[in-house]
Design a protein around this motif. Structure first.
Motif, PDB file in Angstrom:
ATOM      1  N   VAL A 158       0.852  -1.191   0.000  1.00  0.00           N
ATOM      2  CA  VAL A 158       0.000   0.000   0.000  1.00  0.00           C
ATOM      3  C   VAL A 158       0.885   1.237   0.000  1.00  0.00           C
ATOM      4  CG1 VAL A 158      -1.737   1.329   1.256  1.00  0.00           C
ATOM      5  CG2 VAL A 158      -1.871  -1.165   1.223  1.00  0.00           C
ATOM      6  N   ARG A 159       0.529   2.183  -0.868  1.00  0.00           N
ATOM      7  CA  ARG A 159       1.219   3.473  -0.888  1.00  0.00           C
ATOM      8  C   ARG A 159       0.175   4.582  -0.968  1.00  0.00           C
ATOM      9  NH1 ARG A 159       6.343   5.124  -2.118  1.00  0.00           N
ATOM     10  NH2 ARG A 159       6.935   3.134  -3.035  1.00  0.00           N
ATOM     11  N   ALA A 160       0.324   5.602  -0.119  1.00  0.00           N
ATOM     12  CA  ALA A 160      -0.551   6.775  -0.151  1.00  0.00           C
ATOM     13  C   ALA A 160       0.023   7.809  -1.109  1.00  0.00           C
ATOM     14  CB  ALA A 160      -0.698   7.370   1.246  1.00  0.00           C
ATOM     15  N   LEU A 161      -0.855   8.457  -1.874  1.00  0.00           N
ATOM     16  CA  LEU A 161      -0.439   9.486  -2.827  1.00  0.00           C
ATOM     17  C   LEU A 161      -0.905  10.845  -2.312  1.00  0.00           C
ATOM     18  CD1 LEU A 161       0.936   9.951  -5.566  1.00  0.00           C
ATOM     19  CD2 LEU A 161      -1.325   9.803  -6.628  1.00  0.00           C
ATOM     20  N   SER A 162       0.047  11.778  -2.129  1.00  0.00           N
ATOM     21  CA  SER A 162      -0.264  13.097  -1.583  1.00  0.00           C
ATOM     22  C   SER A 162      -0.320  14.137  -2.682  1.00  0.00           C
ATOM     23  CB  SER A 162       0.794  13.506  -0.544  1.00  0.00           C
ATOM     24  OG  SER A 162       0.836  12.568   0.512  1.00  0.00           O
ATOM     25  N   GLY A 163      -1.065  15.218  -2.403  1.00  0.00           N
ATOM     26  CA  GLY A 163      -1.156  16.329  -3.341  1.00  0.00           C
ATOM     27  C   GLY A 163       0.143  17.105  -3.419  1.00  0.00           C
ATOM     28  N   VAL A 164       0.406  17.708  -4.582  1.00  0.00           N
ATOM     29  CA  VAL A 164       1.654  18.449  -4.769  1.00  0.00           C
ATOM     30  C   VAL A 164       1.637  19.755  -3.982  1.00  0.00           C
ATOM     31  CG1 VAL A 164       3.114  19.619  -6.474  1.00  0.00           C
ATOM     32  CG2 VAL A 164       1.993  17.448  -7.050  1.00  0.00           C
ATOM     33  N   LYS A 165       0.488  20.440  -3.949  1.00  0.00           N
ATOM     34  CA  LYS A 165       0.414  21.753  -3.308  1.00  0.00           C
ATOM     35  C   LYS A 165       0.026  21.664  -1.836  1.00  0.00           C
ATOM     36  CE  LYS A 165      -0.760  24.234  -7.579  1.00  0.00           C
ATOM     37  NZ  LYS A 165      -1.769  25.099  -8.238  1.00  0.00           N
ATOM     38  N   ASP A 166      -1.067  20.971  -1.553  1.00  0.00           N
ATOM     39  CA  ASP A 166      -1.552  20.953  -0.171  1.00  0.00           C
ATOM     40  C   ASP A 166      -1.015  19.789   0.659  1.00  0.00           C
ATOM     41  OD1 ASP A 166      -2.922  18.760  -1.128  1.00  0.00           O
ATOM     42  OD2 ASP A 166      -4.886  19.730  -1.118  1.00  0.00           O
ATOM     43  N   GLN A 167      -0.356  18.819   0.027  1.00  0.00           N
ATOM     44  CA  GLN A 167       0.247  17.679   0.721  1.00  0.00           C
ATOM     45  C   GLN A 167      -0.762  16.792   1.442  1.00  0.00           C
ATOM     46  OE1 GLN A 167       3.594  16.851   0.461  1.00  0.00           O
ATOM     47  NE2 GLN A 167       3.475  18.493  -1.077  1.00  0.00           N
ATOM     48  N   PHE A 168      -2.048  16.889   1.077  1.00  0.00           N
ATOM     49  CA  PHE A 168      -3.056  16.008   1.666  1.00  0.00           C
ATOM     50  C   PHE A 168      -3.126  14.708   0.885  1.00  0.00           C
ATOM     51  CE2 PHE A 168      -5.320  20.110   2.945  1.00  0.00           C
ATOM     52  CZ  PHE A 168      -4.626  20.155   4.143  1.00  0.00           C
ATOM     53  N   ASN A 169      -3.514  13.629   1.564  1.00  0.00           N
ATOM     54  CA  ASN A 169      -3.652  12.344   0.890  1.00  0.00           C
ATOM     55  C   ASN A 169      -4.814  12.387  -0.095  1.00  0.00           C
ATOM     56  OD1 ASN A 169      -1.552  10.999   2.300  1.00  0.00           O
ATOM     57  ND2 ASN A 169      -2.896  10.802   4.074  1.00  0.00           N
ATOM     58  N   LYS A 170      -4.528  11.989  -1.329  1.00  0.00           N
ATOM     59  CA  LYS A 170      -5.556  11.993  -2.367  1.00  0.00           C
ATOM     60  C   LYS A 170      -6.123  10.607  -2.634  1.00  0.00           C
ATOM     61  CE  LYS A 170      -4.846  16.338  -2.846  1.00  0.00           C
ATOM     62  NZ  LYS A 170      -5.850  17.286  -2.338  1.00  0.00           N
ATOM     63  N   GLY A 171      -5.407   9.578  -2.222  1.00  0.00           N
ATOM     64  CA  GLY A 171      -5.879   8.224  -2.453  1.00  0.00           C
ATOM     65  C   GLY A 171      -4.791   7.218  -2.112  1.00  0.00           C
ATOM     66  N   TYR A 172      -5.119   5.945  -2.324  1.00  0.00           N
ATOM     67  CA  TYR A 172      -4.199   4.876  -1.953  1.00  0.00           C
ATOM     68  C   TYR A 172      -4.174   3.824  -3.066  1.00  0.00           C
ATOM     69  CZ  TYR A 172      -5.060   6.968   2.621  1.00  0.00           C
ATOM     70  OH  TYR A 172      -5.197   7.848   3.657  1.00  0.00           O
ATOM     71  N   ILE A 173      -2.971   3.345  -3.411  1.00  0.00           N
ATOM     72  CA  ILE A 173      -2.797   2.268  -4.373  1.00  0.00           C
ATOM     73  C   ILE A 173      -2.482   0.995  -3.595  1.00  0.00           C
ATOM     74  CG2 ILE A 173      -1.504   1.425  -6.354  1.00  0.00           C
ATOM     75  CD1 ILE A 173      -0.818   4.264  -7.051  1.00  0.00           C
ATOM     76  N   VAL A 174      -3.331  -0.031  -3.764  1.00  0.00           N
ATOM     77  CA  VAL A 174      -3.157  -1.305  -3.059  1.00  0.00           C
ATOM     78  C   VAL A 174      -2.829  -2.363  -4.098  1.00  0.00           C
ATOM     79  CG1 VAL A 174      -4.178  -2.970  -1.481  1.00  0.00           C
ATOM     80  CG2 VAL A 174      -4.861  -0.559  -1.364  1.00  0.00           C
ATOM     81  N   THR A 175      -1.666  -3.015  -3.964  1.00  0.00           N
ATOM     82  CA  THR A 175      -1.205  -4.026  -4.910  1.00  0.00           C
ATOM     83  C   THR A 175      -1.083  -5.368  -4.190  1.00  0.00           C
ATOM     84  OG1 THR A 175       0.044  -2.328  -6.081  1.00  0.00           O
ATOM     85  CG2 THR A 175       0.549  -4.625  -6.587  1.00  0.00           C
ATOM     86  N   PHE A 176      -1.541  -6.443  -4.874  1.00  0.00           N
ATOM     87  CA  PHE A 176      -1.461  -7.803  -4.331  1.00  0.00           C
ATOM     88  C   PHE A 176      -0.475  -8.610  -5.170  1.00  0.00           C
ATOM     89  CE2 PHE A 176      -5.624  -6.064  -3.489  1.00  0.00           C
ATOM     90  CZ  PHE A 176      -5.842  -6.343  -2.146  1.00  0.00           C
ATOM     91  N   ILE A 177       0.511  -9.204  -4.490  1.00  0.00           N
ATOM     92  CA  ILE A 177       1.512 -10.032  -5.186  1.00  0.00           C
ATOM     93  C   ILE A 177       1.443 -11.434  -4.599  1.00  0.00           C
ATOM     94  CG2 ILE A 177       3.943 -10.357  -5.725  1.00  0.00           C
ATOM     95  CD1 ILE A 177       4.309  -7.351  -5.431  1.00  0.00           C
ATOM     96  N   ARG A 178       1.184 -12.416  -5.481  1.00  0.00           N
ATOM     97  CA  ARG A 178       1.090 -13.790  -5.021  1.00  0.00           C
ATOM     98  C   ARG A 178       2.475 -14.339  -4.676  1.00  0.00           C
ATOM     99  NH1 ARG A 178      -2.562 -18.461  -7.835  1.00  0.00           N
ATOM    100  NH2 ARG A 178      -1.750 -20.258  -6.688  1.00  0.00           N
ATOM    101  N   GLU A 179       2.575 -14.977  -3.531  1.00  0.00           N
ATOM    102  CA  GLU A 179       3.847 -15.556  -3.085  1.00  0.00           C
ATOM    103  C   GLU A 179       4.167 -16.832  -3.856  1.00  0.00           C
ATOM    104  OE1 GLU A 179       6.174 -14.502  -0.589  1.00  0.00           O
ATOM    105  OE2 GLU A 179       5.114 -12.626  -0.991  1.00  0.00           O
TER     106      GLU A 179
END
Length: 511
Positions: free
Chosen positions: A490-511
């Motif tokens: 999981v990685r949070a993506l922040s805004g360039v100007k206000d630095q607030f979280n805009k959303g989250y990318i969730v990736t699943f990798i099979r072991e």
């Protein structure tokens, strides 16, 4: 008299007496009460006291006057109302006239708690003597761990104080019954064998019923000189049993003990009972000691009772711990929830979604903090706007979400996109197959409400919070999905100007 006392910030412990008429507050020396606080205007607000009615009026202050979490221009004040200022919180109280005007607020609180009251004295002792020790422990250990420890101690002590006395009373009753049974054994032996011992007919001594008893572990029947007569395997030997020695000495000390039983619970868990066997020699009318009977026995009922007592304690402790875990959850999450709400409200304020923080969940202890934060946030916003000449506006989330959606569709693995509120925004085909949901149906819904596997949802949301707290750093955990272990990134993506979280990318990798 009425007073405004400092209960938070840099004015904590200070007090300002409200006189009849107009009482002004601010940084200016011309005010009735001078407040040397950064962010307070020269003339910030005034309090008018007239015929018992108190009114507060804002004097056009730069940061505004906040009463009970509301920005006001003019309103009536009631006792216990809170006034939030930059770097301070004031509380309106009414005190008796006999209280010295030079006493500080802290001294007033301590004195009031030390009043001769059955309620206030214990509270004062608890707050000033006991809680400082807990506060020191809290410096070394997390609050949630201390809560768990205290709850476990409470349950354990409660079990000991409630079940313990009941088991002790049961134990006393059982020992009393066992003592009666032991007395019956030794009395019967003395009655049956009194004549044989008196006549010296040792071959007629009868102890067969003792040999057949399952409760009796051992016994000794010996004469006055200490020679063992029964059991026959020890015949003509001299006894050396410590309990038998104590019993014979006690019985022979006084004549009044001749017809009494000597009873003792021995260290190995057995019960010891002894009695003198009395008889008459020749034509004598007085009874004399002809021998002694000593029993060691472990009644089945006592063994069962001890086992049941241990089982009762363990079962009660296990059940109480299970109930304690539930109440731990109630207490912990009920306490944490207002704090999380305050954090979310601060983020909403910074995003421009709300004008002031107003908590929905009730927690009186957190209100002063809310007032201080409101004042600071309003002041910071006004300073930012005055320096830049622009009204603060948060960046729109949509461009960032659209960028993350493009990444989602180009990815070869299972990917989930959450918006800033952690609602489902996008899901690629692999993600739909893995999680068992469809983007068209789940878009805009809360992750916890949509996923059947609540553990997976909780894991993802926890990683989102961790990434947001670490300024978008990648966070990773493992979770078994469909019997296969997966890495969850999981990685949070922040805004360039206000630095607030805009959303989250969730990736699943099979072991």
């Amino acid at each position: 008299m009425f007073k405004l006392v400092g209960v938070g910030g840099k004015v904590r412990g200070k007090e300002f007496i409200i006189d009849e008429g107009i009482n002004s507050f601010g940084r200016s020396s011309q005010c009735t009460h001078q407040l040397s606080l950064s962010g307070v205007s020269k003339k910030h607000f005034q309090v008018n006291l007239e015929a018992g009615r108190i009114e507060i009026k804002d004097l056009g202050s730069a940061n505004g006057t906040i009463v009970n979490n509301k920005v006001i221009k003019r309103r009536d004040l009631q006792v216990n109302d809170l006034i939030a200022l930059p770097n301070g919180v004031l509380k309106l109280i009414y005190s008796r006239d006999d209280i010295s005007e030079n006493e500080s607020f802290e001294a007033e609180m301590i004195d009031s708690e030390q009043e001769s009251s059955l309620v206030k004295k214990p509270i004062w002792f608890f707050k000033t003597k006991v809680m400082p020790v807990i506060y020191q422990m809290n410096e070394a250990y997390e609050w949630k761990y201390l809560l768990g420890i205290f709850l476990f101690l409470f349950l354990s002590i409660n079990i000991f104080l409630t079940i313990g006395p009941i088991l002790q009373d049961t134990n006393k009753l059982l020992l009393s019954e066992i003592r009666m049974r032991g007395s019956q054994y030794v009395s019967e032996v003395a009655r049956v064998n009194s004549g044989a011992l008196s006549r010296g007919e040792f071959d007629k001594i009868d102890t067969l019923f003792l040999d057949s008893s399952k409760d009796i572990t051992s016994y000794l029947l010996f004469d006055r000189e200490g020679r063992i007569l029964r059991p026959k395997i020890y015949e003509h030997q001299y006894f050396s049993d410590s309990f038998a020695v104590e019993a014979r000495n006690w019985i022979s000390q006084k004549r009044e003990n001749y017809q009494k039983d000597y009873f003792q619970r021995l260290s190995d868990g057995t019960i010891g009972v002894a009695r003198a066997i009395l008889g008459r020699r020749g034509q004598s009318l007085n009874e004399e000691i002809m021998g002694y009977i000593v029993l060691h026995f472990t009644p089945t009922s006592l063994a069962i009772k001890n086992a049941n007592s241990r089982r009762a304690y363990l079962v009660s402790l296990a059940l109480s711990c299970a109930v304690g875990l539930i109440f731990f959850g109630f207490i912990y999450y009920s306490t944490v929830n207002p704090i999380n709400e305050l954090k979310n409200k601060i983020e909403d304020f910074q995003r421009g979604k709300i004008k002031e923080i107003d908590l929905q969940h009730l927690m009186q202890e957190i209100k002063p903090l809310t007032f201080v934060i409101n004042s600071i946030l309003i002041r910071n916003r006004e300073l930012t706007e005055s320096e830049t000449g622009e009204v603060f506006e948060a960046e729109d989330d949509r461009p960032y979400l659209n960028l993350m959606k493009d990444i989602c569709q180009m990815s070869g693995g299972a990917v989930l996109i959450l918006d800033s509120e952690k609602n489902i925004s996008a899901l690629n085909y692999e993600g739909e197959e893995l999680m068992g949901i469809r983007e068209s149906l789940a878009s805009g819904t809360n992750l916890l409400d949509t996923l059947r596997e609540q553990g997976m949802a909780a894991t993802i949301l926890d990683l989102c919070d961790q990434s947001a707290a670490d300024q978008g750093d990648l966070k990773e955990d493992h979770y078994e999905i469909g019997g296969v272990d997966h890495r969850v990134l999981v990685r949070a993506l922040s805004g360039v100007k206000d630095q607030f979280n805009k959303g989250y990318i969730v990736t699943f990798i099979r072991e």
